[in-house]
Design a protein around this motif. Structure first.
Motif, PDB file in Angstrom:
ATOM      1  N   LYS A   1      -3.756  -3.864  -4.268  1.00  0.00           N
ATOM      2  CA  LYS A   1      -5.271  -4.268  -4.473  1.00  0.00           C
ATOM      3  C   LYS A   1      -5.086  -5.494  -5.205  1.00  0.00           C
ATOM      4  O   LYS A   1      -5.974  -6.255  -5.027  1.00  0.00           O
ATOM      5  CB  LYS A   1      -5.762  -3.018  -5.380  1.00  0.00           C
ATOM      6  CG  LYS A   1      -7.318  -3.264  -5.645  1.00  0.00           C
ATOM      7  CD  LYS A   1      -7.822  -2.280  -6.544  1.00  0.00           C
ATOM      8  CE  LYS A   1      -9.168  -2.439  -6.784  1.00  0.00           C
ATOM      9  NZ  LYS A   1      -9.373  -3.577  -7.458  1.00  0.00           N
TER      10      LYS A   1
ATOM     11  N   ILE B   1       0.917  -1.068  -0.030  1.00  0.00           N
ATOM     12  CA  ILE B   1       0.159  -0.024  -0.030  1.00  0.00           C
ATOM     13  C   ILE B   1       0.943   1.084  -0.082  1.00  0.00           C
ATOM     14  O   ILE B   1       0.495   2.182  -0.642  1.00  0.00           O
ATOM     15  CB  ILE B   1      -0.925   0.042   1.299  1.00  0.00           C
ATOM     16  CG1 ILE B   1      -2.049  -1.125   0.975  1.00  0.00           C
ATOM     17  CG2 ILE B   1      -1.580   1.371   1.356  1.00  0.00           C
ATOM     18  CD1 ILE B   1      -2.930  -1.080   2.358  1.00  0.00           C
TER      19      ILE B   1
ATOM     20  N   PRO C   1       0.116   0.948  -4.551  1.00  0.00           N
ATOM     21  CA  PRO C   1      -1.388   0.800  -3.937  1.00  0.00           C
ATOM     22  C   PRO C   1      -2.041  -0.193  -4.943  1.00  0.00           C
ATOM     23  O   PRO C   1      -2.779  -1.186  -4.607  1.00  0.00           O
ATOM     24  CB  PRO C   1      -1.940   2.072  -4.015  1.00  0.00           C
ATOM     25  CG  PRO C   1      -0.899   2.983  -3.675  1.00  0.00           C
ATOM     26  CD  PRO C   1       0.194   2.382  -4.516  1.00  0.00           C
ATOM     27  N   GLN C   2      -1.717  -0.066  -6.404  1.00  0.00           N
ATOM     28  CA  GLN C   2      -2.267  -0.768  -7.326  1.00  0.00           C
ATOM     29  C   GLN C   2      -1.798  -2.228  -6.952  1.00  0.00           C
ATOM     30  O   GLN C   2      -2.662  -3.300  -7.135  1.00  0.00           O
ATOM     31  CB  GLN C   2      -1.968  -0.348  -8.448  1.00  0.00           C
ATOM     32  CG  GLN C   2      -2.569   1.066  -9.178  1.00  0.00           C
ATOM     33  CD  GLN C   2      -2.108   1.258 -10.509  1.00  0.00           C
ATOM     34  OE1 GLN C   2      -1.194   0.778 -10.968  1.00  0.00           O
ATOM     35  NE2 GLN C   2      -2.860   2.146 -11.102  1.00  0.00           N
TER      36      GLN C   2
ATOM     37  N   ASP D   1      -7.086  -8.811  -3.878  1.00  0.00           N
ATOM     38  CA  ASP D   1      -8.030  -9.480  -5.053  1.00  0.00           C
ATOM     39  C   ASP D   1      -7.637 -10.726  -5.278  1.00  0.00           C
ATOM     40  O   ASP D   1      -8.664 -11.548  -5.216  1.00  0.00           O
ATOM     41  CB  ASP D   1      -7.834  -8.541  -6.261  1.00  0.00           C
ATOM     42  CG  ASP D   1      -8.862  -7.232  -5.934  1.00  0.00           C
ATOM     43  OD1 ASP D   1      -9.385  -6.920  -4.988  1.00  0.00           O
ATOM     44  OD2 ASP D   1      -8.753  -6.364  -6.954  1.00  0.00           O
TER      45      ASP D   1
END
Length: 219
Positions: free
Chosen positions: A211, A203, A207-208, A215
């Motif tokens: 995620k 993070i 951040p991507q 996920d």
């Protein structure tokens, strides 16, 4: 007039009787002296036993309090605490019987001191084991915190950090420092903390990527 031999015989009997009486008197006197000696020894022995009982009771109370205070403020990483305490106890207790002169006093001292020391040996061993357990947990937490901080800075090292954590837990089990059930609890909680730090690291850095990891269900 009695024959001369008769007089000699009577004289010998008188002498023999006299010597017998003297011997009996000496034996009785000796017996009385021995009885007086035994009585004085009994009194002296009782006095020494009573005095030693008081000394040992005071010594036991003193070191019981001392150990409680020592263990309460001890450094968990101090592996020599118990041995130093027992050494101090031995040095002081070893001088308590220096002035004893009766066998009863000496025997009482030796037997009861041995019991007291055995009790302290068990108590201090248990305390030392507790300290070792506390030290192990503290050192583990410190290591885990450092690993977590490292992951936040560099989440790409998660694989090696996780492997190192597993190895550390395995070592704790093999060395007998913690039981396997407690080790499993540490393994689960530690893995969870490392996973959180791993995500926090991504993070912070990407951040991507964080995620995507969440996920994918990787952690």
């Amino acid at each position: 007039m009695a024959p001369p031999g008769r007089k000699a015989s009577n004289a010998g009997e008188y002498i023999a009787e006299g010597l017998k009486s003297l011997g009996q008197g000496l034996a009785q006197a000796g017996q009385t002296i021995q009885q007086d000696k035994d009585k004085r020894l009994k009194i002296q022995s009782d006095d020494e036993v009573l005095a030693m009982n008081i000394r040992l009771s005071e010594l036991q109370s003193k070191y019981k309090t001392s150990w409680a205070e020592t263990i309460a403020k001890a450094d968990p990483n101090d592996s020599e605490l118990s041995s130093r305490f027992l050494k101090s106890f031995d040095e002081e207790s070893g001088m308590l019987g220096d002035d004893l002169s009766t066998e009863a006093g000496k025997n009482y001292y030796r037997q009861n001191l041995s019991n007291i020391r055995s009790n302290f040996q068990e108590t201090t061993a248990a305390g030392q084991a507790h300290l070792a357990s506390v030290a192990t947990k503290q050192n583990y937490i410190q290591s885990l915190n450092m690993s977590s901080a490292g992951l936040i800075s560099d989440p790409t090292s998660f694989g090696s950090v996780k492997a190192l954590h597993d190895s550390a837990i395995d070592h704790l089990i093999l060395s007998g420092k913690i039981p396997s059930d407690k080790a499993q609890e540490l393994r689960v909680s530690g893995d969870a903390e490392l996973a959180q730090s791993y995500v926090r690291g991504w993070i912070k850095n990407s951040p991507q990527q964080a995620k995507a990891i969440l996920d994918s269900g990787q952690v």
